[in-house]
Design an enzyme around this catalytic site. Structure first.
Site, mmCIF file in Angstrom:
data_model
loop_
_atom_site.group_PDB
_atom_site.id
_atom_site.type_symbol
_atom_site.label_atom_id
_atom_site.label_comp_id
_atom_site.label_asym_id
_atom_site.label_seq_id
_atom_site.Cartn_x
_atom_site.Cartn_y
_atom_site.Cartn_z
ATOM 1 N N ASP A 1 -9.176 -5.011 -10.520
ATOM 2 C CA ASP A 1 -8.567 -4.284 -9.131
ATOM 3 C C ASP A 1 -7.279 -3.632 -9.432
ATOM 4 O OD1 ASP A 1 -8.406 -3.702 -6.684
ATOM 5 O OD2 ASP A 1 -8.149 -5.462 -5.665
ATOM 6 N N HIS B 1 -13.951 -8.068 -3.012
ATOM 7 C CA HIS B 1 -13.090 -9.277 -2.163
ATOM 8 C C HIS B 1 -13.822 -10.297 -1.276
ATOM 9 C CE1 HIS B 1 -9.655 -6.993 -3.882
ATOM 10 N NE2 HIS B 1 -10.088 -5.767 -3.027
ATOM 11 N N TYR C 1 -11.389 7.055 -5.545
ATOM 12 C CA TYR C 1 -11.036 7.675 -4.305
ATOM 13 C C TYR C 1 -9.933 8.863 -4.460
ATOM 14 C CZ TYR C 1 -7.609 4.108 -3.771
ATOM 15 O OH TYR C 1 -6.534 3.280 -3.923
ATOM 16 N N HIS D 1 -15.175 3.161 1.051
ATOM 17 C CA HIS D 1 -13.683 2.642 0.915
ATOM 18 C C HIS D 1 -13.766 1.268 1.674
ATOM 19 C CE1 HIS D 1 -9.743 1.407 1.222
ATOM 20 N NE2 HIS D 1 -9.341 1.962 0.234
ATOM 21 N N ARG E 1 0.737 -1.087 -0.074
ATOM 22 C CA ARG E 1 -0.076 -0.100 0.017
ATOM 23 C C ARG E 1 0.944 1.176 -0.009
ATOM 24 N NH1 ARG E 1 -4.406 1.840 4.522
ATOM 25 N NH2 ARG E 1 -2.332 2.024 5.566
ATOM 26 N N HIS F 1 -14.885 -2.270 -0.141
ATOM 27 C CA HIS F 1 -14.005 -3.265 0.052
ATOM 28 C C HIS F 1 -14.257 -4.015 1.335
ATOM 29 C CE1 HIS F 1 -10.942 -0.539 -2.091
ATOM 30 N NE2 HIS F 1 -11.221 -1.590 -2.904
#
Lengths: 456, 456
Positions: B334, B283, B136, B220, B97, B246
């Protein structure tokens, strides 16, 4: 002598640029990255990159990233005819095997030559320069040997030669349908009757061309080779020949082995002198800690086949644990559900990520080593799999600006984590150019051959 | 009016042959398989297959297998710039990330437009006809809104239009770095400050073209949207808008949620009116049995992203259990580690095989439904994803004689278990031909755009 200027190339464990490679016949005689060239000549002219010392001669420029030759360490060529055709029902490895046997029943030396040649051509177009063919389809449908008892093996050797790929024909001993059970049905085509008859047949196998083909041996599995007959392999292990075996692909095999012999398949192999530094344990999926230790201590190769192991629901093997114990990873496309060395490389890492929920078990460099030098070594080609002086002249070039590879950095991470077989643009094996980017012709040939097998 | 003769096509849940499809503008007005045509005309001439009734008019013949449009239900377009570049270190989802945030920090509306357009072009060339963009990256680097607060969203809409793909822009609420923690660093670009400010901004979003673009919304995650703010979504759920989130991608998220709220993320969403038949749980990897039951009872979509979930080491979600509970599978690429709808389809099945050591959890037909009609429905395009009268005219044609697809039977199993993005030869979206097989030009554009992002 000929010369190639590689825009980017995997040399000495890293990507280097403007690498001049010179060849004599099938061997690499010099490798000079741009940096070394400038150092040697003592001048760094701005136009150096476009003016290698051989540019005026017969220097061919290969754009993209050039890798050493990729080794496919586990192939059953005839399984290629099954792709897409075994996905219709629910089932297990064992029901899939029934479908696989249906193809095995249809082939003769002529059709097998045609199928293997088209399949090996797909491998070449995917960047494979060597294949380890785990060959057990020996005899006529009723089990009678052909007039040439090695007719099928010779068909495979000819197919590899004509497709332009090096081959190690791993002639496989198969004596039993299971622990203590006789071969039945199509298995009679696999069965030589005894280890002695098998050895006699193998000794009559003649590679069609020495440098491009080797003969190795395999035991199909501890299911198909009784413990007594496993002893026949000790002399090959001692001689340093390539010796392969399917090992612990399925939980059931382990359970049956423990029931029959009181030990795991790996332990059984170890106790019969089967494990050594030229032994390849294929799959090695379901291992105990002691199994991992035994394979590691023997410095045996672990030939993982991730795309097949996914397809057959084998499970996720302990690749990293094996490597850390001393074993050496290699990669095979096995059933050819997919033929894509790049997908095999990244699948090892991806599957360990799925199992562990962490990233970074394998570096791209380690996976490239498995797919190149280590894989070749396991097939008996210790002089292939590196772009280095004295090595066989294998060069595999991939496009760095395809939809898959574009923007990915152009280094080893691109090769392992982004590329696909469709990105291969140029392949040289032993100094001969065997593929120049025409993937369509490879597909048409497969379409023709496999269509004929299913409609015959 | 125009007409296409499809050599093979996925119509009414099976592969049919010589299918004549007629269009009026963006809609399909007739679909006539060869068998029906012969029945209708009452004559079965030997040359029928080459003489459809429109052959004399403007009938275009598409060789190969034509599928309905494929829907990519979860995209972060800017992640495409990371492909191949995040594989250098050991680490976890959380260290990945950090690398992803580095790209997020570099983009502005102009560069994001260029990157998204090239990425969407890769999707189109892979057969995707719709994309759900989970968006986002809203504000300037210090968190200040752009003059047009929707500058980034409008850049994405324009990119989709110019690449020829339909889009559902899922404008995403992001308020918190974690349970109770303020946004920090690049997260300020994501953060609207409050659900009210976010709603105001979303209401000002204007699709550039109505039929090709929809606006949906997303939370999110339960990490990034406090429980109170989750209530803001109940009205969208009630309205039947596409609402995405998510969900339980990582074990840590679940543990943190239970610590903060005493319930799982799924339970938290259910308790705040977030789950409904147009909700997509993205997911949905780590679920309790009760979570599965809640998503199933809500008839919520489960948007699986298998190639990303492998890459990030998320783990293997319980796709089949969700479907059996009443949830509906869709598929997204994704992070774009790979853009290949065929690989996503088969990965669902392959991953369940690895987890269960059995085959056949999903039929090819079920996986095609997930990738086509169900995926489109989850994005608000209920009139796309089938070759049927009244549907949007999306046609995706794949080559049946490539190295990957040759010899595989040419049916739905070929599409799901053999094909790759490189096999796509022709794509029509809403009656417009948007791709005719030139994959190289798609790669060059990505190479150019991503190169500029990393060197700027």
């Amino acid at each position: 002598m000929s010369a190639y200027l590689l825009e980017h190339a995997w040399v000495d464990g890293r990507v280097q640029h403007d690498v001049l490679v010179e060849l004599e016949g099938s061997r690499i005689t010099s490798v000079t990255p741009d940096g070394d060239l400038m150092r040697l000549s003592g001048v760094a002219t701005p136009d150096k990159r476009m003016n290698p010392r051989s540019a005026g001669d017969s220097c061919t420029r290969l754009r993209g990233l050039t890798l050493p030759g990729l080794a496919n360490t586990h192939s059953h060529a005839f399984h290629r005819a099954l792709r897409g055709r075994t996905q219709t029902d629910r089932g297990t490895f064992w029901t899939w095997r029934e479908q696989m046997y249906a193809v095995a029943g249809r082939l003769d030396p002529e059709t097998y030559y045609a199928l293997a040649k088209a399949t090996y051509a797909e491998m070449v177009a995917a960047g494979y320069t060597s294949v380890g063919e785990f060959h057990y389809l020996h005899h006529q449908p009723d089990g009678t040997p052909y007039d040439d008892p090695n007719a099928m093996g010779h068909a495979l050797l000819a197919a590899a030669r004509d497709a332009g790929i090096r081959i190690t024909l791993l002639d496989t001993l198969y004596l039993s349908s299971g622990f203590g059970a006789a071969s039945e049905g199509v298995q009679r085509r696999f069965d030589d009757g005894s280890a002695e008859t098998w050895q006699e047949r193998v000794s009559a196998l003649s590679p069609l061309t020495g440098a491009d083909a080797l003969i190795g041996v395999a035991a199909h599995s501890v299911r198909a080779v009784p413990a007594d007959a496993l002893k026949a392999f000790a002399r090959y292990v001692a001689d340093g020949a390539a010796v392969h075996v399917h090992l612990s692909e399925q939980v059931k095999e382990n359970a049956d082995c423990v029931a029959a012999h009181g030990v795991t398949p790996t332990r059984l192999l170890a106790d019969h002198g089967f494990l050594g530094p030229m032994t390849s344990a294929v799959h090695a999926t379901h291992l105990t800690d002691e199994d991992v230790r035994l394979l590691g201590e023997a410095r045996a190769f672990a030939s993982f086949c991730p795309t097949t192991e996914r397809d057959l629901g084998d499970g996720i093997g302990r690749a990293r644990a094996l490597q850390e114990a001393g074993s050496v990873l290699t990669l095979g496309s096995d059933s050819h559900a997919i033929i894509d060395a790049f997908e095999e490389m990244r699948a090892v890492e991806m599957d360990e990520r799925l199992a562990s929920q962490a990233r970074g078990h394998w570096s791209a460099a380690e996976l490239l080593a498995a797919a190149t030098a280590d894989g070749h070594r396991s097939l008996g080609f210790a002089d292939a799999g590196a772009i280095a002086v004295g090595q066989r002249a294998d060069l595999v070039t991939i496009d760095l600006a395809s939809p898959r590879t574009a923007g990915t950095g152009g280094d080893e991470h691109t090769a392992v984590f982004a590329a696909g077989a469709a990105d291969v643009t140029h392949v040289m094996v032993d100094g001969k150019v065997v593929f120049e980017g025409d993937h369509a012709v490879v597909g048409r040939s497969l379409d023709d051959v496999i269509g004929r097998i299913w409609t015959s």
